[in-house]
Design a protein around this motif. Structure first.
Motif, short mmCIF file in Angstrom:
data_model
loop_
_atom_site.label_atom_id
_atom_site.label_comp_id
_atom_site.label_asym_id
_atom_site.label_seq_id
_atom_site.Cartn_x
_atom_site.Cartn_y
_atom_site.Cartn_z
N ILE A 109 0.84 -1.21 0.00
CA ILE A 109 0.00 0.00 0.00
C ILE A 109 0.87 1.25 0.00
CG2 ILE A 109 -1.63 1.30 1.44
CD1 ILE A 109 -2.71 -1.51 2.32
N GLU A 157 2.40 7.18 -6.51
CA GLU A 157 1.48 8.28 -6.84
C GLU A 157 2.11 9.63 -6.50
OE1 GLU A 157 -2.98 6.41 -6.39
OE2 GLU A 157 -1.95 6.93 -4.54
N GLU A 212 -2.91 9.54 -9.91
CA GLU A 212 -3.83 8.78 -9.07
C GLU A 212 -4.03 7.43 -9.74
OE1 GLU A 212 -4.94 9.52 -6.17
OE2 GLU A 212 -4.26 11.62 -6.13
N GLU A 269 -6.59 1.46 -7.24
CA GLU A 269 -5.85 0.58 -6.32
C GLU A 269 -5.94 -0.89 -6.73
OE1 GLU A 269 -7.93 2.97 -5.58
OE2 GLU A 269 -9.37 2.42 -4.04
N ASP A 270 -7.08 -1.29 -7.32
CA ASP A 270 -7.19 -2.70 -7.75
C ASP A 270 -6.16 -2.99 -8.84
OD1 ASP A 270 -9.22 -3.14 -5.97
OD2 ASP A 270 -10.82 -2.78 -7.43
N LEU A 322 -2.44 -2.73 -7.39
CA LEU A 322 -2.03 -3.83 -6.51
C LEU A 322 -1.97 -5.17 -7.24
CD1 LEU A 322 -4.03 -2.67 -3.38
CD2 LEU A 322 -1.56 -2.85 -3.53
N LYS A 356 -5.24 4.66 0.34
CA LYS A 356 -6.26 3.98 -0.46
C LYS A 356 -6.36 2.50 -0.07
CE LYS A 356 -5.79 6.74 -4.67
NZ LYS A 356 -5.37 6.72 -6.08
N GLY A 359 -8.35 -0.83 -1.37
CA GLY A 359 -9.44 -0.36 -2.20
C GLY A 359 -10.82 -0.82 -1.78
N LYS A 360 -11.82 -0.30 -2.47
CA LYS A 360 -13.20 -0.58 -2.05
C LYS A 360 -13.63 -2.00 -2.33
CE LYS A 360 -15.73 1.23 -6.09
NZ LYS A 360 -14.66 1.74 -6.96
N ARG A 361 -13.06 -2.65 -3.35
CA ARG A 361 -13.45 -4.04 -3.65
C ARG A 361 -13.20 -4.95 -2.45
NH1 ARG A 361 -17.12 -4.30 -6.64
NH2 ARG A 361 -16.99 -2.40 -7.83
N PHE A 398 -19.24 5.91 -2.30
CA PHE A 398 -17.81 6.09 -2.59
C PHE A 398 -17.60 7.39 -3.36
CE2 PHE A 398 -13.96 5.28 -5.13
CZ PHE A 398 -13.08 4.89 -4.13
N MET A 453 -9.93 12.02 -0.76
CA MET A 453 -8.75 12.31 -1.58
C MET A 453 -7.86 13.34 -0.92
SD MET A 453 -8.71 10.13 -3.86
CE MET A 453 -7.16 10.74 -4.53
#
Lengths: 84, 429
Positions: A41, A48, A54, A57-58, A61, B372, B375-377, B406, B414
């Motif tokens: 992370i 970034e 930006e 993240e999926d 990672l 972050k 992430g949201k997933r 979100f 942010m």
């Protein structure tokens, strides 16, 4: 001028506290460089910050090696209009 | 007469975040019941429809039989439109009568009573259209309409409201299972133990200063002390808790440690030791062992809260703890500062120090900064598992709602992430 890959290696070395000279593009962040989950992370955050971008993240990672990180970041820079 | 409860996406809605991010304001709790239940009881309505922000509508339809956001429900009856922020106990408007309206100082509609014969004069194809046309068409109500203005209003009114709701419920006695010895202080008339509730031995119920209502199927483990006024929701479990006065604990919670004058919406865990005071906790929250919030400043000055991450709002109260949004999880040893705002779907790894007073929704708070994270997933996957453990489904409608949340919460997140990156870089250079 440093390439995207040079800068990725420099950030990786700083976050993981390694010698940049020992990092190669085919190094896997986890199995070769010992990145733990929190460091992954931190790496994303520092990439970034380094490039002024930006990243999703999926997507970020999912990247596993230093070389593929450089390619991914170059793509994001292009998408976001950041000159590198 | 049809009661139309409404909760529009107005500027004041943020005042009820983070818990109102994923539910209408009328679902918020104060005392033994929700704000909506109090309004319905006060007005005596049997025909109720609701209007709420569109992004929440599909999820609400899954859990309610009401007609939601349907303009057709505005057409053919005497209507009483009531803002979800209106305080039920002081709402003295007759449900039917000549058409009239009330607006607050910010121009937000508080209620509109519309006689059926006047509907033809109005725009009825949307709630906004109806309210705006009623504003032009009808006289103003001359009386005062009291409102809830912030989430902490609910926390601060909770003890008093609990006592009133207990009296209104009109129940006392034991229809559950009590294993002696049970020590009851105060009057047994001020204690109710509901159907299938189980009170283990060595429990103290102190009703000397207020009533205690243990709802159906709740379970009180040994060495728990419950001080009234207090409400323990259906199928909730107290695990040796020091349950101080003024708590409302919704359904299916697991609560241990010390809890004082707090509201837990439901389905949340605070299993272990640690203090929670003057807090409002959403659903599906897990507070790790020794998670503690401050609710009183060392200089006894009024507590301020930041709802947007930028501007501090003086609560006017010396005691306000944390506002914690749905699906947030804290690690062991998390310490929340006085008047903390902790967003929804947030993951917190404590640092051993008091955390920042504003932590945005969907933040991963790691190593002392907002990131972050994964992430949201990943947060959605965790939410799905947590809900599945209590036989609740994470539905496509839920996912769509949280995707929208979100987006709604992106700006402060942010800002915090950028600040976190700068802090990380400074640490590394």
């Amino acid at each position: 001028m440093a390439t995207v890959q040079d800068r990725v290696i420099e950030v990786t070395a700083r976050v993981l506290q390694l010698d940049a000279a020992d990092i190669t593009p085919d190094n896997n962040f986890t199995s070769d460089l010992g990145a733990e989950s929190v460091q992954s992370i931190e790496l994303v955050a520092m990439f970034e910050e380094e490039f002024g971008i930006e990243m999703d993240e999926d997507g970020a990672l999912a990247v596993t090696t230093v070389g593929s990180a450089a390619e991914f970041i170059a793509g994001v820079c292009k998408e976001q209009g950041v000159e590198v | 007469m049809r009661l139309v409860l409404f909760d529009r996406q107005t500027e004041s809605r943020i005042n009820f975040y983070p818990v109102a991010l994923c539910r209408p304001i009328w679902e918020l709790r104060c005392g033994m019941t929700s704000l909506g239940e109090k309004l319905i009881a006060k007005i005596g309505a049997t025909d109720v429809v609701g209007f709420l922000p569109e992004y929440i509508a599909d999820v609400y339809r899954e859990r309610s039989d009401w007609t939601i956001n349907d303009a057709a429900s505005l057409g053919a009856e005497d209507l009483l439109l009531v803002n979800a922020r209106v305080k039920a106990e002081s709402f003295e408007v007759a449900p039917t009568g000549p058409s009239q309206v009330a607006f607050d100082d910010n121009g937000e509609c508080l209620f509109a009573r519309i006689a059926k014969e006047d509907l033809g004069k109005l725009v009825t194809d949307s709630i906004d259209g109806l309210i705006e046309s009623a504003r032009e068409a009808f006289p103003r109500y001359e009386g005062e309409i009291a409102t809830w203005n912030y989430t902490w209003d609910l926390i601060l009114s909770n003890p008093e409201q609990l006592t009133k709701d207990f009296a209104a419920a009109g129940r006392s006695g034991n229809v559950g299972h009590v294993e002696e010895p049970l020590a009851i202080r105060g009057s047994r008339d001020d204690v109710y133990i509901g159907k299938d509730a189980r009170v283990h031995p060595m429990v103290v119920i102190d009703a000397e200063h207020g009533p205690v209502y243990i709802d159906d199927g709740a379970e009180i483990h040994p060495f728990t002390r419950i001080e009234g006024p207090c409400y323990i929701g259906k199928k909730s479990i107290l695990l040796g808790a020091k349950c101080r006065e003024g708590n409302s604990i919704g359904p299916m919670c697991r609560v241990g440690g010390e809890v004082e004058e707090s509201i837990i919406q439901g389905y949340s865990n605070k299993y272990h030791d640690g203090f929670l005071g003057h807090a409002y906790v959403g659903e599906w929250v897990n507070l790790g062992a020794l998670t503690t919030n401050s609710d009183l400043k060392n200089d006894y000055s009024d507590v301020s809260v930041m709802l947007d991450g930028k501007h501090a709002i003086d609560t006017g109260s010396r005691k306000v703890g944390s506002l914690i949004g749905d699906h947030t999880k804290t690690s062991i040893g998390t310490l929340f500062n006085t008047g903390s705002y902790v967003g929804a779907m947030t993951l917190i790894a404590g640092t051993g120090k008091p955390l920042p007073k504003f932590i945005p929704s969907f933040a991963w708070f790691l190593e002392g900064v907002v990131t972050k994270g994964f992430g949201k997933r990943k947060l959605f996957e965790t939410a799905k598992i947590a809900m599945g453990r209590r036989d609740h489904e994470w539905t496509p409608a839920q996912e769509a709602m949280w995707e929208e949340i979100f987006k709604i919460t992106a700006e402060p997140r942010m800002d915090a992430i950028k600040k976190g990156r700068r802090a990380m870089r400074a640490q590394r250079s």
